[in-house]
Scaffold this motif. Structure first.
Motif, PDB file in Angstrom:
ATOM      1  N   PRO A 159      76.016 118.350  18.381  1.00 12.99           N
ATOM      2  CA  PRO A 159      75.733 117.000  17.903  1.00 12.99           C
ATOM      3  C   PRO A 159      76.039 115.981  18.970  1.00 12.99           C
ATOM      4  N   LYS A 197      69.986 124.143  13.770  1.00 14.93           N
ATOM      5  CA  LYS A 197      71.302 123.639  14.162  1.00 14.93           C
ATOM      6  C   LYS A 197      72.183 123.533  12.920  1.00 14.93           C
ATOM      7  N   CYS A 198      73.267 124.293  12.916  1.00 22.30           N
ATOM      8  CA  CYS A 198      74.192 124.327  11.783  1.00 22.30           C
ATOM      9  C   CYS A 198      75.416 123.482  12.108  1.00 22.30           C
ATOM     10  N   PHE A 199      75.723 122.517  11.268  1.00 25.38           N
ATOM     11  CA  PHE A 199      76.821 121.591  11.526  1.00 25.38           C
ATOM     12  C   PHE A 199      78.110 122.136  10.908  1.00 25.38           C
ATOM     13  N   LYS A 200      78.757 122.992  11.687  1.00 25.67           N
ATOM     14  CA  LYS A 200      79.939 123.669  11.156  1.00 25.67           C
ATOM     15  C   LYS A 200      81.102 122.710  10.933  1.00 25.67           C
ATOM     16  N   THR A 213      75.827 123.823  23.621  1.00 29.75           N
ATOM     17  CA  THR A 213      76.487 122.855  22.757  1.00 29.75           C
ATOM     18  C   THR A 213      77.532 122.079  23.506  1.00 29.75           C
ATOM     19  N   SER A 230      78.843 122.181  16.157  1.00 29.41           N
ATOM     20  CA  SER A 230      77.638 122.830  15.653  1.00 29.41           C
ATOM     21  C   SER A 230      77.417 124.164  16.339  1.00 29.41           C
ATOM     22  N   TYR A 261      72.239 122.123   7.646  1.00 26.89           N
ATOM     23  CA  TYR A 261      71.534 122.494   8.880  1.00 26.89           C
ATOM     24  C   TYR A 261      70.316 121.597   9.045  1.00 26.89           C
TER      25      TYR A 261
END
Length: 722
Positions: free
Chosen positions: A436, A50-53, A379, A33, A106
């Motif tokens: 995460p 929070k972007c869950f790449k 992170t 993330s 996100y």
């Protein structure tokens, strides 16, 4: 109040998401993330986005299913946080497409002010603060226990309770302190939607995720039963023991050791195991909370906390504290029945909107040493102790191996080559779960630790004494405390075959045909030239029979360039020494047993025979035996010499270039130290096949060589950040 800016990984700074979240800047990035600070343009309040790449590569035909699960868990997280002030608030959820076309789910979270519990414990330890009393420890953890009971009452488990996921708001020892539990919901999105996650990881393995330093037996092996609320009980008991004793309840430097500790039926990690006797009644409660079998454990956090209060306050009656919504959680005494506790703050306390001396945090962060008042989201999990460990993800293979039992598994995996805990290095900082939680990771094969490419091992960060105070060798003095970040390092020295493959495609220069290194003043020019010609037979490049031997006869520049082509780098001298010895002060890389010709490739009788046959002066021998290799050996030929991190040939075979210019040690504590800013000699480590001095078997041993030198006795291995 500022937060540290990082690069903009997704290229979205300054953009407006969902027509109301104005992205300011990235504040943390991990493997799964990216966390951005943003402003809710309507409310004019800061939020964490929070972007869950890791989900960006989800197959298009699975996105709807994945998004449905993501929304459901976001709804659950929002509902849970609305029922308790001790659960971080989830405010929104959605997806967007980044400028480079990535589809990104996100989650919007409240922007917290404070520190994760692992940071608090680390700073208190460094500051010499006394351990908390049982009353104080219970008061600190009370809000989290109440929140978890509310969740457990609904049959939901967190499964990754650890200090990094307990966020402390306010003075940790003051009356106004409050804590929040982090990362609810996210774990379920990543682990229970295993089909989508497996597709992302390109593997068909099941996903099991947790943090091993706080892992329950059923998380290490499902032969103990299923995970559930009782799993959180186990973790909370470990945290309580750690707070009371100042020591990690599970003692181990790698995943396998922690697995054995968690499941050892003889030694249970209670306070009494660390010499702190709180009485037989409290000990009995801890023994039940830490039972190996889930069936023998308290079923929910409420049962555990009730039993603990009854043991500590037998005359206080039965509690039943109301939550913020007025609901009653069964089995936990109310605050009104508590005796006065120093530093007590109940579950209903409202967190302050701003705290002097603490900066913004999302769901965790790193306190930067250069700005002690700024706490920024991160992170990674990071404390230079065993207090907080990075999440680990096990595939089905790992579960099968562990099911064989602790010591058998250790043997199968070669003495701990699968190291899976992680920590950061700042002596004034630690990091919570800005990425995460453990459950948010994709499945990883047993051959490649999470975050490290194939062929590399994960070296868990921590503290150790670099160097030695022994007077036998000046260059390794003085021993000084060093804190190291977790990093990846090659399991084996780079081989001649690997280097040639890089050369064959034009990415790496061929080693020079003539080797070169400084002349010993005691020998003549003619003798030196003869020596260069003789030992050049040991150079390995371009010899088909030596492709699995370490590459040698390369200068520092060539070694550095190779690592960069592989998107790696040479390890620092501190990283090399820590990888060879860890934190436990072992005498040799493999432990405290004196090694012989079965542990390393050094100078034995085979060395003397080779030199005598060529009219060379015999070198001093390390042992009176034949190890079978007058020159280099294929990498990994001496498994008995494997280090605690599963690394081969850290002693013997070839010396290894490090990234540092050689410098004399300073007697001061350091974090991620590097060598001199410039120089002409690079630090080398590990000794070579022609070495006969027992001194360099000590992991602290160090020497130096001209960066331009190329010799048969010097090679290298690469490292990289997580």
């Amino acid at each position: 109040m500022s937060s540290q800016r990082t690069r903009d990984p997704l290229g979205i700074s300054g953009t407006l998401i969902a027509e109301k979240y104005l992205i300011s800047h990235a504040v943390g990035e991990g493997g799964f993330s990216v966390v951005y600070k943003a402003e809710h343009t309507i409310w004019r309040q800061p939020v964490a986005l929070k972007c869950f790449k890791i989900l960006a590569n989800a197959p298009a035909d699975q996105r709807d299913k994945l998004l449905d699960g993501f929304i459901q868990e976001g709804r659950l997280m929002a509902e849970l946080s609305s029922r308790s002030a001790a659960i971080v608030q989830a405010r929104d959820i959605g997806t967007f497409t980044s400028p480079d076309g990535q589809w990104l789910p996100y989650m919007v979270l409240e922007w917290l002010e404070g520190k994760p519990l692992d940071a608090v414990l680390w700073e208190e330890t460094q500051g010499g603060a006394p351990n908390r009393s049982l009353h104080e420890a219970m008061a600190l953890l009370e809000p989290a226990a109440v929140a978890l009971e509310q969740v457990h009452a609904r049959g939901i488990a967190h499964r990754d309770i650890k200090p990094a996921n307990i966020f402390v708001i306010g003075d940790p020892r003051g009356i106004g302190v409050h804590v929040k539990v982090l990362d609810f919901g996210i774990a379920k999105v990543m682990s229970e939607h295993a089909a989508a996650a497996a597709a992302l990881a390109h593997t068909g393995q099941d996903i099991t995720a947790f943090t091993p330093n706080y892992g329950a037996p059923e998380q290490f092996s499902r032969t103990h039963g299923a995970t559930g609320p009782w799993t959180d009980v186990f973790a909370m008991a470990l945290i309580l023991v750690e707070i009371l004793t100042g020591k990690s309840a599970l003692q181990g430097d790698d995943y396998m050791q922690l697995a054995v500790e968690s499941r050892d039926p003889i030694r249970r990690p209670t306070t009494r195991a660390f010499g702190l006797d709180l009485g037989s009644t409290v000990e009995a409660v801890l023994l039940q909370a830490l039972a190996v079998s889930p069936q023998e454990r308290f079923r929910t956090m409420g049962q555990f906390w009730t039993a603990l209060h009854q043991a500590v306050f037998p005359d206080a009656g039965t509690w039943s504290p109301a939550t913020s919504s007025g609901l009653v959680s069964s089995g936990i005494p109310s605050r009104s029945s508590l005796p006065s506790m120093p530093g007590y703050a109940g579950a209903g306390a409202s967190p302050p909107s701003s705290l002097p001396g603490s900066g913004p945090a999302v769901v965790g962060g790193t306190r930067q040493p250069e700005n002690s008042g700024s706490f920024v989201p991160s992170t990674s999990t990071a404390v230079p102790t065993k207090r907080s460990a990075a999440p680990v993800v096990l595939g089905a293979l790992g579960a099968v191996i562990l099911a064989a039992g602790g010591f058998a598994a250790l043997k199968i995996l070669g003495g701990g080559s699968e190291v899976t805990t992680t920590a950061d290095t700042s002596p004034t900082a630690s990091v919570a779960a800005g990425a995460p939680s453990a459950s948010a990771s994709a499945a990883t094969s047993a051959a490649a630790p999470p975050g490290c490419p194939e062929g590399m091992a994960l070296v868990t960060g921590g503290r150790f004494f670099m160097g030695s105070d022994e007077p036998t060798f000046k260059l390794w003095q003085p021993a000084h405390k060093v804190t190291i970040d977790s990093f990846c390092i090659d399991i084996n020295e780079v081989t001649a075959g690997e280097y040639q493959a890089c050369s064959d495609v034009g990415d790496c220069k061929r080693p020079p045909e003539a080797i070169s290194f400084p002349k010993d003043p005691s020998v003549s020019d003619a003798e030196h030239e003869k020596l260069l010609k003789t030992i050049s037979e040991h150079c390995t490049f371009g010899k088909p029979e030596l492709t699995k031997h370490p590459i040698n006869c390369v200068s520092w520049d060539l070694a550095d360039a190779y690592c960069k082509v592989q998107k790696k780098r040479l390890p620092t001298e501190a990283e090399w020494e820590y990888a060879a010895r860890g934190s436990d002060g072992r005498k040799f890389p493999w432990g405290n047993e004196v090694g012989d010709h079965t542990f390393m490739n050094a100078c034995g009788t085979e060395c003397t025979e080779w030199e005598t046959a060529r009219g060379a002066k015999p070198s001093q021998r390390m042992y009176e035996a034949n190890d079978g290799f007058p020159g280099t050996a294929p990498v990994g030929s001496f498994p008995k010499g494997k280090t605690k991190f599963g690394l081969n040939d850290m002693v013997g075979n070839v010396w290894e270039w490090t990234g540092d210019w050689f410098a004399v040690y300073k007697d001061e504590e350091q974090v991620n130290p590097k060598g001199a800013p410039a120089g002409d000699r690079k630090a080398i480590r590990g000794g070579g096949f022609n070495g006969g001095f027992a001194l360099w078997l000590n992991p602290a041993f160090r020497f130096h060589q001209l960066a331009t030198a190329s010799a048969p006795g010097i090679g290298f291995r690469c490292a990289r950040e997580l």
